[in-house]
Scaffold this motif. Sequence first.
Motif, PDB file in Angstrom:
ATOM      1  N   GLN A  42       0.829  -1.203   0.000  1.00  0.00           N
ATOM      2  CA  GLN A  42       0.000   0.000   0.000  1.00  0.00           C
ATOM      3  C   GLN A  42       0.866   1.256   0.000  1.00  0.00           C
ATOM      4  O   GLN A  42       0.524   2.259  -0.658  1.00  0.00           O
ATOM      5  N   LEU A  43       2.001   1.186   0.723  1.00  0.00           N
ATOM      6  CA  LEU A  43       2.891   2.348   0.723  1.00  0.00           C
ATOM      7  C   LEU A  43       3.487   2.576  -0.663  1.00  0.00           C
ATOM      8  O   LEU A  43       3.558   3.700  -1.162  1.00  0.00           O
ATOM      9  N   ARG A  44       3.919   1.457  -1.309  1.00  0.00           N
ATOM     10  CA  ARG A  44       4.461   1.600  -2.662  1.00  0.00           C
ATOM     11  C   ARG A  44       3.379   2.099  -3.631  1.00  0.00           C
ATOM     12  O   ARG A  44       3.632   2.937  -4.489  1.00  0.00           O
ATOM     13  N   LEU A  45       2.161   1.557  -3.489  1.00  0.00           N
ATOM     14  CA  LEU A  45       1.060   1.997  -4.363  1.00  0.00           C
ATOM     15  C   LEU A  45       0.741   3.464  -4.141  1.00  0.00           C
ATOM     16  O   LEU A  45       0.515   4.229  -5.106  1.00  0.00           O
ATOM     17  N   ALA A  46       0.767   3.857  -2.861  1.00  0.00           N
ATOM     18  CA  ALA A  46       0.497   5.263  -2.556  1.00  0.00           C
ATOM     19  C   ALA A  46       1.577   6.150  -3.152  1.00  0.00           C
ATOM     20  O   ALA A  46       1.291   7.226  -3.741  1.00  0.00           O
ATOM     21  N   ASP A  47       2.855   5.693  -3.027  1.00  0.00           N
ATOM     22  CA  ASP A  47       3.931   6.483  -3.639  1.00  0.00           C
ATOM     23  C   ASP A  47       3.763   6.573  -5.151  1.00  0.00           C
ATOM     24  O   ASP A  47       3.958   7.634  -5.768  1.00  0.00           O
ATOM     25  N   SER A  48       3.383   5.432  -5.745  1.00  0.00           N
ATOM     26  CA  SER A  48       3.166   5.432  -7.206  1.00  0.00           C
ATOM     27  C   SER A  48       2.004   6.345  -7.602  1.00  0.00           C
ATOM     28  O   SER A  48       2.081   7.101  -8.584  1.00  0.00           O
ATOM     29  N   VAL A  49       0.936   6.253  -6.828  1.00  0.00           N
ATOM     30  CA  VAL A  49      -0.222   7.115  -7.116  1.00  0.00           C
ATOM     31  C   VAL A  49       0.139   8.581  -6.950  1.00  0.00           C
ATOM     32  O   VAL A  49      -0.239   9.437  -7.766  1.00  0.00           O
ATOM     33  N   ILE A  50       0.893   8.879  -5.875  1.00  0.00           N
ATOM     34  CA  ILE A  50       1.303  10.279  -5.656  1.00  0.00           C
ATOM     35  C   ILE A  50       2.169  10.766  -6.803  1.00  0.00           C
ATOM     36  O   ILE A  50       1.987  11.867  -7.341  1.00  0.00           O
ATOM     37  N   ALA A  51       3.132   9.888  -7.212  1.00  0.00           N
ATOM     38  CA  ALA A  51       4.010  10.283  -8.324  1.00  0.00           C
ATOM     39  C   ALA A  51       3.217  10.456  -9.619  1.00  0.00           C
ATOM     40  O   ALA A  51       3.418  11.411 -10.387  1.00  0.00           O
ATOM     41  N   GLU A  52       2.319   9.479  -9.860  1.00  0.00           N
ATOM     42  CA  GLU A  52       1.500   9.571 -11.069  1.00  0.00           C
ATOM     43  C   GLU A  52       0.590  10.786 -11.031  1.00  0.00           C
ATOM     44  O   GLU A  52       0.383  11.464 -12.052  1.00  0.00           O
ATOM     45  N   THR A  53       0.091  11.061  -9.832  1.00  0.00           N
ATOM     46  CA  THR A  53      -0.781  12.241  -9.686  1.00  0.00           C
ATOM     47  C   THR A  53      -0.015  13.512  -9.977  1.00  0.00           C
ATOM     48  O   THR A  53      -0.483  14.404 -10.714  1.00  0.00           O
ATOM     49  N   ASP A  54       1.186  13.593  -9.374  1.00  0.00           N
ATOM     50  CA  ASP A  54       2.003  14.791  -9.632  1.00  0.00           C
ATOM     51  C   ASP A  54       2.331  14.920 -11.123  1.00  0.00           C
ATOM     52  O   ASP A  54       2.295  16.016 -11.706  1.00  0.00           O
ATOM     53  N   ARG A  55       2.675  13.731 -11.746  1.00  0.00           N
ATOM     54  CA  ARG A  55       2.990  13.766 -13.171  1.00  0.00           C
ATOM     55  C   ARG A  55       1.777  14.180 -13.996  1.00  0.00           C
ATOM     56  O   ARG A  55       1.872  15.001 -14.930  1.00  0.00           O
ATOM     57  N   ASN A  56       0.618  13.617 -13.648  1.00  0.00           N
ATOM     58  CA  ASN A  56      -0.612  13.971 -14.383  1.00  0.00           C
ATOM     59  C   ASN A  56      -0.957  15.451 -14.197  1.00  0.00           C
ATOM     60  O   ASN A  56      -1.389  16.125 -15.132  1.00  0.00           O
ATOM     61  N   ILE A  57      -0.778  15.891 -12.932  1.00  0.00           N
ATOM     62  CA  ILE A  57      -1.085  17.308 -12.680  1.00  0.00           C
ATOM     63  C   ILE A  57      -0.178  18.199 -13.505  1.00  0.00           C
ATOM     64  O   ILE A  57      -0.632  19.172 -14.149  1.00  0.00           O
ATOM     65  N   GLU A  58       1.154  17.854 -13.499  1.00  0.00           N
ATOM     66  CA  GLU A  58       2.083  18.655 -14.289  1.00  0.00           C
ATOM     67  C   GLU A  58       1.748  18.584 -15.784  1.00  0.00           C
ATOM     68  O   GLU A  58       1.785  19.587 -16.509  1.00  0.00           O
ATOM     69  N   GLU A  59       1.416  17.327 -16.230  1.00  0.00           N
ATOM     70  CA  GLU A  59       1.079  17.167 -17.654  1.00  0.00           C
ATOM     71  C   GLU A  59      -0.174  17.936 -18.014  1.00  0.00           C
ATOM     72  O   GLU A  59      -0.232  18.621 -19.042  1.00  0.00           O
ATOM     73  N   VAL A  60      -1.198  17.812 -17.147  1.00  0.00           N
ATOM     74  CA  VAL A  60      -2.452  18.529 -17.407  1.00  0.00           C
ATOM     75  C   VAL A  60      -2.220  20.029 -17.374  1.00  0.00           C
ATOM     76  O   VAL A  60      -2.731  20.781 -18.211  1.00  0.00           O
TER      77      VAL A  60
END
Length: 415
Positions: A42-60
């Motif tokens: 769950q910690l790794r998934l949360a880190d991945s989600v956070i990273a993906e979220t940040d990437r998506n936010i930056e991309e968007v």
Amino acid sequence: MSKVNSRLALQSLVVVPPPPSRFTLSEWHLQNRYRNRICLDQLRLADSVIAETDRNIEEVNERTDLNKRDTDHKLAEKIKDIEFNKTEIEKQRKEVVKEIENLTTYMERIKDALNSLKEDALEIVRKCLMLREGRLGIDLCCDGVEKELKKELRVIEGAQGLLLRSLQQANEQVRRLRSTTYFMDRDLEDKGNVLKIDKHNTSLTHTSLNLSIYHGFSPLDPSTVTVQEWEKYTTKNIENGAKEINSARQLRSYVDTLLVQVIDDLRSQCNAVNNAFRRRIEELKEAKTKMEVQHAEVARQVNEITRAITRLEKSISEKEGYMALAHTRLGNRAQRAGMELCKDTVGFSLTSEVAELRSNLSGLQLKMSEARASMRYLLKTQLQLEEDINIKTNSIKIDEVDCMTLRQGIDYHAY
């Protein structure tokens, strides 16, 4: 038994839970490892989600900024296109308005020419024809002046017809030019409104006040006109303006040529009429002068023949005296008696004298008749010459004084 049941009903029942499950130590360790692994996952998934979220936010954010910059750029280009087209239409509209003013000036020139022909030239030519109807006798003939005046009348009427058709064409051309300005004004008004809208849009940002989100069901972009159709409409307005300007310029060139040609024709015919008047006036004056000379000669001849008649009368009167003398002598000698009543030389001489006197008197009386007849003819000729001189005087007055004075009011010039 019933009593026991009633007592149980009155007392609250207590449910005794079953005893908890019993696990082994290995199960405990297994469970701990499982919980630890789940937590790590769950910690790794949360880190991945956070990273993906940040990437998506930056991309968007990047794509949103890119889309906004692209929209702003296209909006700026659209504004430039609209401003360019608006400037081109305004330039073309100025040319159209200028051409309307020029064509209106040409219409005034045509109207001035028509008024001049109607009120001056045509009226003067008709008056000249009417005045020449006042000629008398043999002078009331279809001479060169009358033919040229009638030809001038036809030339003026033909010129009026050409000018009227040109005026109608100019009116129609002005109507088309004004129609072009109407569509240009509508296009300019629409483009002005669009410029206000798009310039307002360029000033808006995502943090601006009074922004709203549409929650309706109809499309946000209700436009149905393509860019090609928009460009074609503007181009068509400009092309129509250029076409009408070209037509108006051709019409003005035609009017220039027509006015010059019409004025040249009218001047040429006016000169022909004036020359015909001058020739006719010279002919009339020459004929009048000749008649006056003839009248003077006839008057002189009348005086001469009057004196000749007087001399004839005197001669006849004298010869009658000689005749009476001869007759008296013969009568006296007829009274001789006897042998004295003979045919002697005196008798022959008296008889011959009487015969010759009779012959001479007869000749003189014949000459008297001829002289008196000639006198009558001369007097009649004199009266006819006086009448003809009066007729020529009247014709000269009509042509030289009345008509030529009127024709001084004809003024053909380039309107």
